[in-house]
Every structure is written in C-alpha cells, then in structure tokens.
Design a protein around this motif. Structure first.
Motif, PDB file in Angstrom:
ATOM      1  N   SER A 156      29.302 -49.256  29.383  1.00  0.00           N
ATOM      2  CA  SER A 156      28.234 -48.284  29.559  1.00  0.00           C
ATOM      3  C   SER A 156      27.867 -47.681  28.214  1.00  0.00           C
ATOM      4  O   SER A 156      28.680 -47.696  27.274  1.00  0.00           O
ATOM      5  N   TRP A 157      26.650 -47.155  28.138  1.00  0.00           N
ATOM      6  CA  TRP A 157      26.250 -46.550  26.874  1.00  0.00           C
ATOM      7  C   TRP A 157      27.189 -45.405  26.491  1.00  0.00           C
ATOM      8  O   TRP A 157      27.464 -45.179  25.324  1.00  0.00           O
ATOM      9  N   SER A 158      27.684 -44.691  27.492  1.00  0.00           N
ATOM     10  CA  SER A 158      28.616 -43.598  27.219  1.00  0.00           C
ATOM     11  C   SER A 158      29.940 -44.111  26.698  1.00  0.00           C
ATOM     12  O   SER A 158      30.701 -43.377  26.069  1.00  0.00           O
ATOM     13  N   GLY A 159      30.242 -45.363  27.002  1.00  0.00           N
ATOM     14  CA  GLY A 159      31.515 -45.925  26.581  1.00  0.00           C
ATOM     15  C   GLY A 159      32.642 -45.705  27.570  1.00  0.00           C
ATOM     16  O   GLY A 159      33.747 -46.204  27.392  1.00  0.00           O
ATOM     17  N   PHE A 160      32.367 -44.945  28.645  1.00  0.00           N
ATOM     18  CA  PHE A 160      33.429 -44.585  29.570  1.00  0.00           C
ATOM     19  C   PHE A 160      33.763 -45.695  30.558  1.00  0.00           C
ATOM     20  O   PHE A 160      34.865 -45.721  31.095  1.00  0.00           O
ATOM     21  N   ALA A 182      20.966 -53.658  29.800  1.00  0.00           N
ATOM     22  CA  ALA A 182      20.451 -53.333  31.134  1.00  0.00           C
ATOM     23  C   ALA A 182      20.021 -51.882  31.111  1.00  0.00           C
ATOM     24  O   ALA A 182      20.849 -50.996  30.884  1.00  0.00           O
ATOM     25  N   SER A 183      18.752 -51.634  31.336  1.00  0.00           N
ATOM     26  CA  SER A 183      18.233 -50.272  31.154  1.00  0.00           C
ATOM     27  C   SER A 183      18.435 -49.375  32.367  1.00  0.00           C
ATOM     28  O   SER A 183      18.297 -48.158  32.266  1.00  0.00           O
ATOM     29  N   ARG A 184      18.804 -49.963  33.500  1.00  0.00           N
ATOM     30  CA  ARG A 184      18.908 -49.151  34.729  1.00  0.00           C
ATOM     31  C   ARG A 184      20.338 -48.916  35.153  1.00  0.00           C
ATOM     32  O   ARG A 184      20.663 -47.847  35.676  1.00  0.00           O
ATOM     33  N   LYS A 185      21.217 -49.887  34.975  1.00  0.00           N
ATOM     34  CA  LYS A 185      22.596 -49.706  35.426  1.00  0.00           C
ATOM     35  C   LYS A 185      23.494 -50.735  34.766  1.00  0.00           C
ATOM     36  O   LYS A 185      23.047 -51.793  34.327  1.00  0.00           O
ATOM     37  N   MET A 186      24.761 -50.428  34.765  1.00  0.00           N
ATOM     38  CA  MET A 186      25.734 -51.425  34.306  1.00  0.00           C
ATOM     39  C   MET A 186      25.842 -52.506  35.355  1.00  0.00           C
ATOM     40  O   MET A 186      25.771 -52.237  36.555  1.00  0.00           O
TER      41      MET A 186
END
Length: 124
Positions: free
Chosen positions: A53-57, A100-104
């Motif tokens: 994820s972009w957050s990295g979490f 992916a711009s909407r979801k992982m």
C-alpha cells in the motif's frame, strides 16, 4: 503517469537483485493506492509477485516468493522496490511494476498504470 523500472540483469542461482520503479507524472499519496510487481516468464501468463500500500502498512506476496522477496517503497521518492534474494532459475521473467489507483490488489486488472518491464534472468 510514467513508471520506470530498472535493476534487472543476469545473475546466478542464489544471487540477489533489487528492482526499482520510479513513478512520475502525478501526485501519489492516497493510502488505498497499491504499488505492485508482476512478472511474466516466456510462454507463461503474467503473475502477481508482490504489492504494498502507499502507506506501507499493508503488503501482499505470492507464495512462490515469500521469504525471498521483499517489497518496499520510498514515498518521498515515489519509488517502489523489490529486493529479491536467493534467486532461482524459475524466477526468470520480465518484471513489471504497476500502480492501482483505487485499491491494493493481487489482480492485474486492478492496476491502471504499468511500467515497461525489466528482464531478470537467473542461470542455474
């Protein structure tokens, strides 16, 4: 959006490589965005390798690479990495990064933007 993948090459079984994918052209940052790596071996379908994820979490990995590959990202550089250790001949493929711009997701149809691919060849 442009994705530039790099880091591929020819290595021997057991060696390591780190792939990089630099993104440009828009502002990223939504936590639900996914950054993924896929690969396609000669004569085979494209398959999921790993995503973060972009957050990295949140991270996903294919069973075939668990314990050997690690995905990470540097938000400040808009770059995602794939550290590949203990490479095997069956890891030989063109590796693609994608966003992916909407979801992982582990599904390639959820990814909107794709890089050009970088070839990884692992000799026995």
């Amino acid at each position: 959006v442009q994705l530039q993948a790099s880091g591929g090459g020819l290595v021997q079984a057991g060696d390591s490589l780190r792939l990089s994918c630099a993104a440009s052209g828009r502002t990223f940052g939504a936590n639900n965005m996914g950054l993924g790596w896929f690969r396609q071996a000669p004569g085979k379908d494209r398959e999921f390798v790993a995503a973060i994820s972009w957050s990295g979490f949140t991270k996903y990995q294919a069973d075939s690479v668990k314990g050997r590959f690690t995905i990470s990202r540097d938000a400040a550089k808009n770059t995602v990495y794939l550290q590949m250790n203990s490479l095997k001949p069956e890891d030989t493929a063109v590796y693609y990064c994608a966003v992916a711009s909407r979801k992982m997701s582990k599904a390639d149809y959820d990814y909107d933007y794709w890089g050009q691919g970088t070839l990884v060849t692992v000799s026995a």
